[in-house]
Design a protein around this motif. Structure first.
Motif, mmCIF file in Angstrom:
data_model
loop_
_atom_site.group_PDB
_atom_site.id
_atom_site.type_symbol
_atom_site.label_atom_id
_atom_site.label_comp_id
_atom_site.label_asym_id
_atom_site.label_seq_id
_atom_site.Cartn_x
_atom_site.Cartn_y
_atom_site.Cartn_z
ATOM 1 N N ASN A 40 1.843 0.873 -2.878
ATOM 2 C CA ASN A 40 1.524 2.184 -2.312
ATOM 3 C C ASN A 40 2.621 2.610 -1.401
ATOM 4 N N ASP A 41 2.544 4.193 -1.587
ATOM 5 C CA ASP A 41 3.782 4.680 -1.012
ATOM 6 C C ASP A 41 3.728 5.020 0.473
ATOM 7 N N ALA A 42 2.431 4.635 1.082
ATOM 8 C CA ALA A 42 2.501 4.495 2.686
ATOM 9 C C ALA A 42 2.368 3.088 3.069
ATOM 10 N N GLY A 78 3.455 0.195 5.175
ATOM 11 C CA GLY A 78 3.958 0.105 6.523
ATOM 12 C C GLY A 78 4.597 -1.309 6.556
ATOM 13 N N HIS A 79 4.037 -2.425 5.581
ATOM 14 C CA HIS A 79 4.587 -3.686 5.779
ATOM 15 C C HIS A 79 5.938 -3.835 4.924
ATOM 16 N N VAL A 80 5.724 -3.500 3.824
ATOM 17 C CA VAL A 80 6.987 -3.880 2.608
ATOM 18 C C VAL A 80 7.083 -2.552 2.191
ATOM 19 N N PRO A 81 8.386 -2.031 2.414
ATOM 20 C CA PRO A 81 8.892 -0.764 1.841
ATOM 21 C C PRO A 81 8.594 -0.587 0.462
ATOM 22 N N TRP A 82 7.923 0.448 -0.065
ATOM 23 C CA TRP A 82 7.422 0.517 -1.434
ATOM 24 C C TRP A 82 8.504 0.546 -2.314
ATOM 25 N N TYR A 83 9.780 1.130 -1.960
ATOM 26 C CA TYR A 83 10.946 1.030 -2.895
ATOM 27 C C TYR A 83 11.121 -0.170 -3.634
ATOM 28 N N GLN A 84 10.589 -1.307 -2.749
ATOM 29 C CA GLN A 84 10.813 -2.474 -3.405
ATOM 30 C C GLN A 84 9.892 -2.898 -4.800
ATOM 31 N N GLY A 85 8.839 -2.216 -4.735
ATOM 32 C CA GLY A 85 8.208 -2.259 -5.874
ATOM 33 C C GLY A 85 8.659 -1.395 -7.138
ATOM 34 N N ILE A 86 9.274 -0.227 -6.585
ATOM 35 C CA ILE A 86 9.994 0.589 -7.544
ATOM 36 C C ILE A 86 10.953 -0.088 -8.150
ATOM 37 N N GLU A 87 11.881 -0.712 -7.183
ATOM 38 C CA GLU A 87 13.026 -1.506 -7.780
ATOM 39 C C GLU A 87 12.420 -2.371 -8.911
ATOM 40 N N PHE A 88 11.504 -3.202 -8.686
ATOM 41 C CA PHE A 88 11.139 -4.290 -9.575
ATOM 42 C C PHE A 88 10.658 -3.486 -10.948
ATOM 43 N N ASN A 90 0.486 3.037 -7.961
ATOM 44 C CA ASN A 90 0.811 3.529 -6.534
ATOM 45 C C ASN A 90 -0.458 4.504 -6.154
ATOM 46 N N TYR A 91 -1.166 4.031 -5.067
ATOM 47 C CA TYR A 91 -2.324 4.674 -4.709
ATOM 48 C C TYR A 91 -2.011 5.732 -3.435
ATOM 49 N N ASN A 92 -1.592 6.799 -3.808
ATOM 50 C CA ASN A 92 -1.154 7.842 -2.939
ATOM 51 C C ASN A 92 -1.568 7.665 -1.548
ATOM 52 N N ASP A 93 -0.763 7.794 -0.608
ATOM 53 C CA ASP A 93 -1.028 7.658 0.664
ATOM 54 C C ASP A 93 -1.771 6.415 1.276
ATOM 55 N N GLU A 94 -1.792 5.804 0.417
ATOM 56 C CA GLU A 94 -2.518 4.118 0.940
ATOM 57 C C GLU A 94 -1.554 3.223 1.407
ATOM 58 N N PRO A 95 -2.004 2.563 2.434
ATOM 59 C CA PRO A 95 -0.806 1.741 3.009
ATOM 60 C C PRO A 95 -0.554 0.369 2.162
ATOM 61 N N HIS A 96 -0.461 -0.699 2.767
ATOM 62 C CA HIS A 96 -0.127 -2.061 2.193
ATOM 63 C C HIS A 96 -1.218 -2.407 1.016
ATOM 64 N N TRP A 97 -2.396 -2.035 1.237
ATOM 65 C CA TRP A 97 -3.629 -2.365 0.364
ATOM 66 C C TRP A 97 -4.213 -0.847 0.025
#
Length: 936
Positions: A846-848, A850-860, A875-882
């Protein structure tokens, strides 16, 4: 006999066949037990049932489980201190409020809460509408204080208004509106008689803990009348004005002592537009005519101002008032226009805190206060903390002679990669203010014993518990060279301890845990004694604190201990006699026993606890300190009997590098060893200790729901992982894959239909595994890190911290920097082997986050997409780590179910997996519907 056996089998088969299979919509049917209270008398129990996002239902029971009263759409239930009343609030149905919001009803016009007062003996229920909040005294009875919402303005009678305009009458004083700025009305209600006294336009109030008094600040009935701070005597219904001031005066802090005989309050009477306020600290003693200034923001012996943000606290003996001092705020030039203000971040290489941390701390930094005290006997102020030594601990509930202050700033920069913050420590004499150095660069010295005699802590650097005698400043190492640290530690870092039970009376003994036992240490000499001796039988003992007021542990009364058997995972409870050092097992079994709620004034020693297993929901049970004849008093989810559930068992195997391992295997309730089942592997680190933990159906935010998938004919395997420093990915492979093959060899796993699922650290390990093996037919990887090199330099946005510590010392376990161990970073990063992946992947990031940068998921995902590998990205917009929002959690559960059912059970393919959900359809069409088989 053969006929009877066949009949029994037919009956059993029939009963299983009649049970329903859990569907996603069934997850919202499960209740959770919330807000549990046992009355001080031990006679009654109060709790709430909550079903998903629906309204809570409050339940009032006799201690033996007999129902007294229940009320829907309720919240916040409490007993009065004398156990005579149950008090809670109700509101309109959530569904009706949602419909009102849909009609654009303004917030101020939505239904308000109603206060409910239930007399337990007479069963009479009183209702008070339009209530904002309520409070009950902690240690006395007879009243409830509640705050009223602002009343809705009445519609004017236009005809009468015109008539009134023609009359020339003397102008009456206009009453103020109840509002956030003017204050709200607080009503003090006598619970027995119903007599009420209303305190008008109250900004804040505080009830004394033991004395029948309260203090409140009011803006006055009208702007020119009655504003100030008042003391209220509940029995006499008598208000005493402690300070009178104009209606714009602010009272940011109110404090009242336990007895109610002393009051402290901070006053800001500056009604100008000055950006630098200079509050005053006042105090009042019962019998005084009014409050007196005891500390001013000017001429107080320091260059600091009185803090408007630090909470006021009285010492237990009420001889000291603790408050805060603060630095003069840095203010903006208000004459500047927006286009004239430079908007640049300046990051500096050697500043103690990373700029991203500073950004998140701005609000707290602007309010930062340094603890000080006012001594009423000596009529003087003592500054305890300073701008450098801002960390403070004191003992004996504020009565102690000494405090300890600490300065971690010199070590804060390195903490961004070491994840440890030592401090330079000083002792402060609270009577004189004299400061004495204790030691520099102390790891873990952060606590004071209950009577204030010792500073104590655990130093991870040398794995040692230690004490400092605060009178003599003598240092004593207690556990040096002994294993009181985590024996299963597998991080490239210093190990943590197992914690402590606390201190015995008068700070005589310090009780420290090792892996299994409780040890009593002499804090002065370091001599020790094992009190429980559970290691030989692998039985872990831990102290259970039952008395809410307990500050130290009595050596003259029996203790209640929790027990846990590491061999069979059985939980339990035992009693321990400290004088005879005798242990008696009270209860034990294949369950998790948790959360004792103890009746504080019950001579019978009655209490509540929960018992749970994979098949048993953690309902409430009542018993007494003997744990004889415990009785289940709630049944929160009787519908569970209607569904095909599952069973949990422990399995064992050996890792590829020769380590004995354990894990959990979940089977369908109607498991047939002669059939082959699809299996989902789900893991994080080590979870086998949770063998008997209940997992109710729910819309989980990050992981599969075990009973849901078991009900649908899946096996679930959760293997423990033991890690080798520098090689976390390989460690996961060495532990997980032989566990999977061990289960395949048992004959009931469909080896062609095995999936794997995990989130965060679990998501990373799954991303790694699918680059090394094709054993999995489908995988869901949540918030993964495919590239440890780019992730090393990222930020954990919820805290602002650099991610460096995670790779050098904690969970990611590389053990150093990319320039020290470049090959380790490459070998453990799935991105460098992504071309070897043949397993279809569902990724959620998710794009918010705060634990793991979401660009890691994008790279994958974009790498998989580049290679044409079957993959989907959520990607659940404005949602955090879950995903936290209810609708998003439901959506994630549906998509994950459809994904695994398609690949592992041959179910039809949903539309979203065929064509995605185009951006123009986002939030409109979800694509859950299934394709026709000929389109797949």
């Amino acid at each position: 006999m053969r006929i009877l056996t066949v009949l029994c089998l037919l009956v059993m088969t029939s009963s299983f066949a009649q049970k329903k299979i859990l569907q996603n919509e069934d997850k919202g049917k499960w209740n959770r037990i919330r807000n549990v209270n046992i009355s001080n008398s031990g006679d009654h129990v109060l709790y709430s049932l909550e079903k998903g996002e629906k309204d809570q239902t409050i339940q009032l029971l006799e201690i033996d489980g007999d129902n007294i009263m229940s009320y829907q759409r309720s919240k916040g239930g409490q007993f009065s201190y004398d156990s005579k009343y149950a008090i809670f609030r109700v509101n309109a149905w959530k569904d009706s409020i949602r419909e009102m919001k849909r009609r654009k009803v303004k917030k101020k016009n939505l239904p308000k809460d109603t206060l409910m007062i239930y007399d337990i003996s007479s069963k009479a229920l009183q209702k008070i509408p339009n209530v904002k909040s309520f409070r009950l005294p902690e240690k006395w009875s007879g009243i409830v204080a509640y705050t009223l919402e602002a009343a809705k303005p009445k519609k004017k009678d236009t005809a009468k208004a015109k008539d009134a305009d023609t009359l020339k009458t003397k102008k009456k004083t206009k009453l103020k509106k109840v509002s956030k700025d003017n204050g709200f009305h607080v009503v003090i209600r006598d619970l027995k008689s119903g007599v009420e006294d209303t305190l008008k336009y109250v900004h804040k109030y505080s009830l004394a803990e033991e004395g029948r008094h309260l203090v409140y600040a009011s803006s006055g009935v009208v702007d020119s009348l009655g504003g100030g701070v008042y003391h209220y005597d509940v029995d006499k219904k008598e208000k005493t004005l402690l300070l009178s001031s104009h209606h714009k005066t602010k009272y940011p802090q109110l404090g009242i002592s336990e007895s109610g005989k002393r009051v402290g309050f901070v006053v800001d009477a500056d009604s100008t537009k000055s950006l630098i306020k200079k509050p005053l600290l006042y105090a009042w003693n019962l019998g005084d005519s009014n409050g007196k200034v005891i500390v001013a923001s000017e001429n107080n012996g320091t260059d600091l101002l009185v803090s408007a943000d630090e909470r006021l606290r009285f010492s237990k003996n009420e001889k000291r008032l603790f408050f805060g001092l603060r630095t003069t705020p840095i203010v903006q030039d208000t004459t500047l226009l927006d286009e004239e203000i430079v908007n640049v971040e300046v990051w500096t290489y050697d500043e103690p805190r990373l700029y991203t941390v500073q950004e998140l701390d701005v609000k707290n930094d602007k309010k930062k206060a340094y603890l000080s005290l006012y001594d009423f006997d000596k009529n003087k102020m003592v500054q305890v903390a300073t701008t450098d030594y801002d960390f403070v601990r004191y003992g004996d509930e504020g009565n102690s002679d000494y405090a300890v202050i600490g300065n971690g700033t010199p070590y804060q920069l390195q903490s961004q990669w070491t994840a440890q913050l030592p401090r330079d420590l000083q002792r402060v004499d609270l009577n004189t203010g004299e400061r004495t150095e204790i030691a520099n660069k102390v790891y873990g010295g952060s606590s004071i014993s209950p009577k204030g005699k010792y500073l104590y802590g655990y130093s991870r650097k040398d794995s040692t518990w230690f004490t400092y005698n605060l009178k003599t400043l003598k240092y004593q190492a207690l556990t040096k060279g002994r294993q009181f640290y985590n024996e299963l530690h597998d991080y490239p870092d210093d190990p943590y301890s197992y914690g402590t039970a606390g201190w015995t009376e008068n700070d005589e003994k310090f009780l420290i845990y090792d892996r299994f036992d409780i040890w009593a240490f002499n804090p002065e000499t370091g001599t020790s004694e094992n009190l429980t001796n559970g290691r030989a039988s692998k039985l872990r003992y831990r102290y259970l604190r039952l008395d809410n007021e307990e500050r130290s542990i009595s050596m003259s009364k029996d203790w209640i201990l929790s027990t846990f058997n590491e061999d069979n995972m059985y939980g339990g409870a035992a009693s321990f006699n400290p004088k005879r050092q005798a242990i008696k097992q009270l209860i034990e079994g294949p369950y998790v026993y948790e959360r004792p709620w103890f009746a504080q004034q019950d001579k019978k020693g009655r209490l509540l606890f929960t018992r749970q297993s994979f098949t048993e929901f953690p309902n409430l049970w009542s018993t007494n300190l003997s744990f004889k004849s415990p009785k289940q008093i709630t049944d929160a989810n009787p519908q569970q009997e209607d569904f095909n559930w599952g069973t949990a068992e422990l399995v064992e195997w050996t890792s590829l590098d020769g380590k004995p391992l354990r894990g959990m295997l979940i089977k369908p309730e109607n498991f047939d060893p002669n059939k082959k089942y699809p299996m989902i592997v789900n893991f994080y680190e080590k979870s086998s200790n949770g063998l008997y933990r209940h997992r109710p159906p729910s819309y989980g935010r990050s992981t599969i729901n075990y009973p849901f998938y078991a009900s649908r004919g899946y096996l679930i395997f959760n293997p423990d992982v033991h890690y080798r420093d520098g090689y976390p990915g390989e460690s996961a492979f060495n532990c997980v894959i032989p566990g999977v093959t061990m289960l395949i060899e048992k004959g009931f796993v469909d080896k062609d239909n095995i999936g794997v699922q995990g989130h965060s650290w679990g998501g990373y390990q799954i991303a790694y595994l699918v680059t090394k093996t094709d054993i999995f037919k489908a995988a869901e990887s949540g918030a993964p890190v495919p590239n440890m090199i780019s992730a090393y330099g990222g930020i954990r946005w919820w805290t602002g911290l650099s991610r460096q510590f995670q790779y050098e010392h904690t969970q990611s376990r590389i053990g150093g920097t990319p320039w020290e161990y470049p090959q380790r970073y490459v070998e453990n990063s799935p991105i460098f082997n992504i071309d070897k992946i043949n397993t279809p992947l569902l990724i959620m990031h998710n794009d918010a986050d705060g634990h793991v940068p979401w660009y890691q998921g994008i790279e994958f995902f974009v790498s998989l997409r580049r290679l044409g590998k079957p993959s989907w990205f959520l990607n659940y917009n404005d949602e955090p780590h879950w995903p936290l929002k209810w609708q998003n959690r439901i959506d994630f559960n549906i998509r994950m179910t459809q994904f695994f059912d398609y690949y592992l059970k041959g179910a039809p393919k949903p539309v979203w997996m065929q064509r995605g959900v185009p951006a123009v359809e986002k939030g409109i069409n979800q694509g859950y519907e299934y394709l026709d088989s000929d389109q797949d």
